[in-house]
Structure formats: structure tokens, C-alpha cells
Enzyme design. Sequence first.
Site, PDB file in Angstrom:
ATOM      1  N   ILE A  97      48.011  11.024  34.738  1.00 29.90           N
ATOM      2  CA  ILE A  97      47.859   9.995  33.711  1.00 29.90           C
ATOM      3  C   ILE A  97      46.417   9.515  33.818  1.00 29.90           C
ATOM      4  O   ILE A  97      46.015   8.967  34.841  1.00 29.90           O
ATOM      5  CB  ILE A  97      48.907   8.858  33.842  1.00 29.90           C
ATOM      6  CG1 ILE A  97      48.785   7.870  32.695  1.00 29.90           C
ATOM      7  CG2 ILE A  97      48.865   8.179  35.175  1.00 29.90           C
ATOM      8  CD1 ILE A  97      49.983   6.925  32.559  1.00 29.90           C
ATOM      9  N   TYR A  98      45.628   9.822  32.796  1.00 28.44           N
ATOM     10  CA  TYR A  98      44.196   9.535  32.821  1.00 28.44           C
ATOM     11  C   TYR A  98      43.742   8.960  31.483  1.00 28.44           C
ATOM     12  O   TYR A  98      44.240   9.358  30.428  1.00 28.44           O
ATOM     13  CB  TYR A  98      43.374  10.801  33.091  1.00 28.44           C
ATOM     14  CG  TYR A  98      43.459  11.284  34.514  1.00 28.44           C
ATOM     15  CD1 TYR A  98      42.674  10.711  35.505  1.00 28.44           C
ATOM     16  CD2 TYR A  98      44.324  12.303  34.869  1.00 28.44           C
ATOM     17  CE1 TYR A  98      42.751  11.155  36.821  1.00 28.44           C
ATOM     18  CE2 TYR A  98      44.409  12.750  36.168  1.00 28.44           C
ATOM     19  CZ  TYR A  98      43.618  12.173  37.144  1.00 28.44           C
ATOM     20  OH  TYR A  98      43.698  12.608  38.441  1.00 28.44           O
ATOM     21  N   GLY A 107      44.360  -1.137  27.556  1.00 29.53           N
ATOM     22  CA  GLY A 107      45.803  -1.071  27.344  1.00 29.53           C
ATOM     23  C   GLY A 107      46.330   0.330  27.095  1.00 29.53           C
ATOM     24  O   GLY A 107      47.539   0.522  26.940  1.00 29.53           O
ATOM     25  N   GLY A 109      46.250   2.993  29.176  1.00 32.04           N
ATOM     26  CA  GLY A 109      47.006   3.435  30.342  1.00 32.04           C
ATOM     27  C   GLY A 109      48.390   2.810  30.377  1.00 32.04           C
ATOM     28  O   GLY A 109      49.382   3.480  30.668  1.00 32.04           O
ATOM     29  N   LYS A 110      48.455   1.537  30.059  1.00 34.45           N
ATOM     30  CA  LYS A 110      49.739   0.824  30.005  1.00 34.45           C
ATOM     31  C   LYS A 110      50.662   1.464  28.969  1.00 34.45           C
ATOM     32  O   LYS A 110      51.837   1.708  29.228  1.00 34.45           O
ATOM     33  CB  LYS A 110      49.492  -0.648  29.668  1.00 34.45           C
ATOM     34  CG  LYS A 110      50.743  -1.495  29.542  1.00 34.45           C
ATOM     35  CD  LYS A 110      50.375  -2.947  29.214  1.00 34.45           C
ATOM     36  CE  LYS A 110      51.566  -3.865  29.198  1.00 34.45           C
ATOM     37  NZ  LYS A 110      52.376  -3.781  28.012  1.00 34.45           N
ATOM     38  N   ASN A 136      42.216   5.735  45.736  1.00 34.94           N
ATOM     39  CA  ASN A 136      42.132   5.345  44.328  1.00 34.94           C
ATOM     40  C   ASN A 136      42.851   3.998  44.159  1.00 34.94           C
ATOM     41  O   ASN A 136      43.943   3.903  43.606  1.00 34.94           O
ATOM     42  CB  ASN A 136      42.746   6.427  43.439  1.00 34.94           C
ATOM     43  CG  ASN A 136      42.446   6.218  41.970  1.00 34.94           C
ATOM     44  OD1 ASN A 136      42.000   5.154  41.550  1.00 34.94           O
ATOM     45  ND2 ASN A 136      42.706   7.249  41.170  1.00 34.94           N
ATOM     46  N   TYR A 143      49.854   1.252  39.304  1.00 34.41           N
ATOM     47  CA  TYR A 143      51.226   1.723  39.494  1.00 34.41           C
ATOM     48  C   TYR A 143      52.110   0.643  40.112  1.00 34.41           C
ATOM     49  O   TYR A 143      53.271   0.500  39.731  1.00 34.41           O
ATOM     50  CB  TYR A 143      51.244   2.986  40.363  1.00 34.41           C
ATOM     51  CG  TYR A 143      50.466   4.136  39.774  1.00 34.41           C
ATOM     52  CD1 TYR A 143      50.517   4.436  38.414  1.00 34.41           C
ATOM     53  CD2 TYR A 143      49.645   4.926  40.567  1.00 34.41           C
ATOM     54  CE1 TYR A 143      49.802   5.482  37.872  1.00 34.41           C
ATOM     55  CE2 TYR A 143      48.920   5.984  40.034  1.00 34.41           C
ATOM     56  CZ  TYR A 143      49.003   6.252  38.693  1.00 34.41           C
ATOM     57  OH  TYR A 143      48.283   7.287  38.161  1.00 34.41           O
ATOM     58  N   LYS A 145      51.882  -2.528  39.682  1.00 36.40           N
ATOM     59  CA  LYS A 145      52.231  -3.489  38.622  1.00 36.40           C
ATOM     60  C   LYS A 145      53.415  -3.006  37.791  1.00 36.40           C
ATOM     61  O   LYS A 145      54.138  -3.809  37.210  1.00 36.40           O
ATOM     62  CB  LYS A 145      51.026  -3.751  37.717  1.00 36.40           C
ATOM     63  CG  LYS A 145      49.966  -4.600  38.373  1.00 36.40           C
ATOM     64  CD  LYS A 145      48.762  -4.774  37.470  1.00 36.40           C
ATOM     65  CE  LYS A 145      47.655  -5.488  38.216  1.00 36.40           C
ATOM     66  NZ  LYS A 145      46.379  -5.441  37.526  1.00 36.40           N
TER      67      LYS A 145
END
Length: 177
Positions: A97-98, A107, A109-110, A136, A143, A145
Site C-alpha cells: 500500500i503506497y 487521505g 492512504g486512508k 518505517n 497501521y 491507527k
Amino acid sequence: MRNLIIRTADEADAALIADLSRQTFYETFAAQNTKADMEKFMDEQFSRELLMKQVCEPGNTFLIAFVDDQTAGYARLKESENPAVLGNVNSLEISRIYVLNTAIGTGIGKALMEECIRLALQRNKEVIWLGVWEHNTRAISFYTKFGFMKIGTHLFLLGNDLQTDWLMKKDLTAFEN
């Protein structure tokens, strides 16, 4: 946020996924690794040709995020063998996931993570899991969160550098489908 669209990639997106994969991986890790290790990894394990093949391989789902018709990030979900620490639980791996550096904090990535979780629930998975480099810290915080917790480690070879990844999982059994 402006107009955000996340859609599933298909064979026609293979070159886009490959180029986006290479760009975001390099942006994320080049500063913390040697040039030689990055080049070896990018040439041998993360070549454009290998990445393009992954798009249509069984068990892979790629999601692409666009903001105002501009590519902003992606995720790769993978039906894979569980790490031993997970046992035989019905799971789905977030293999990647990038988000482009220019889009971090917007937002995207969210939204990608929420879509990964939604698809795992839709597929009746009990757990969604991933591996993340122990250094990282930004990704680990992201993650955490979302409710992911560290369950173990595994080794990842970047060029000639053997690195430690944290294995993290999120239990999905509390969610209602």
C-alpha cells in the site's frame, strides 16, 4: 479532498501499476538504503516486467487511487500462505500500500486502507495482515491507527541487506458484513 476515485486495476493497467510500484518504492526507501542494494532489488525483484505480470496473476487484486484523474497511489491485496504465527485463519494479505510522496497526508492512504478492509470483509476474511519494515515508523503508526497489532517478524531481502519486517494483523471478526 478533491475528486478521489479508487478502482480495481485490470490487465490494461499493468504498466501503470508497475511504474507506480517502482516510483513509490524508491521514494519510500532509497534514502534509508544503499544505492547498490536499491538497484539490485529494483533490477532483480522489482523489475517492471515482474510487476506487470503480477497484475493478472490469480490471487492478486490491485487497487489504484486517482485524484482529479491523476494517479496518486495503489494497494496490492494477495491471497497468500499465512505466516506461521497466524495459523490456519482465513486471511488476506495487504502486500503493498503506497502513496506518491506528493500525496502523503491527503487521505489517499486512508481511503486505500478502508477499501482493502472492505474487500477483506466482502470476501469473509477473519484477518487482514501485512509486513512492514521495522524502521518505517510512519507506516507502522498508520497501521496502528487502523487497529493493526504486531504479531511477529519475518526477514526481507533488499538487495544484499537482510532486513526485519514486522508482521501486523487486524482482526475482522468483530465487523458485521
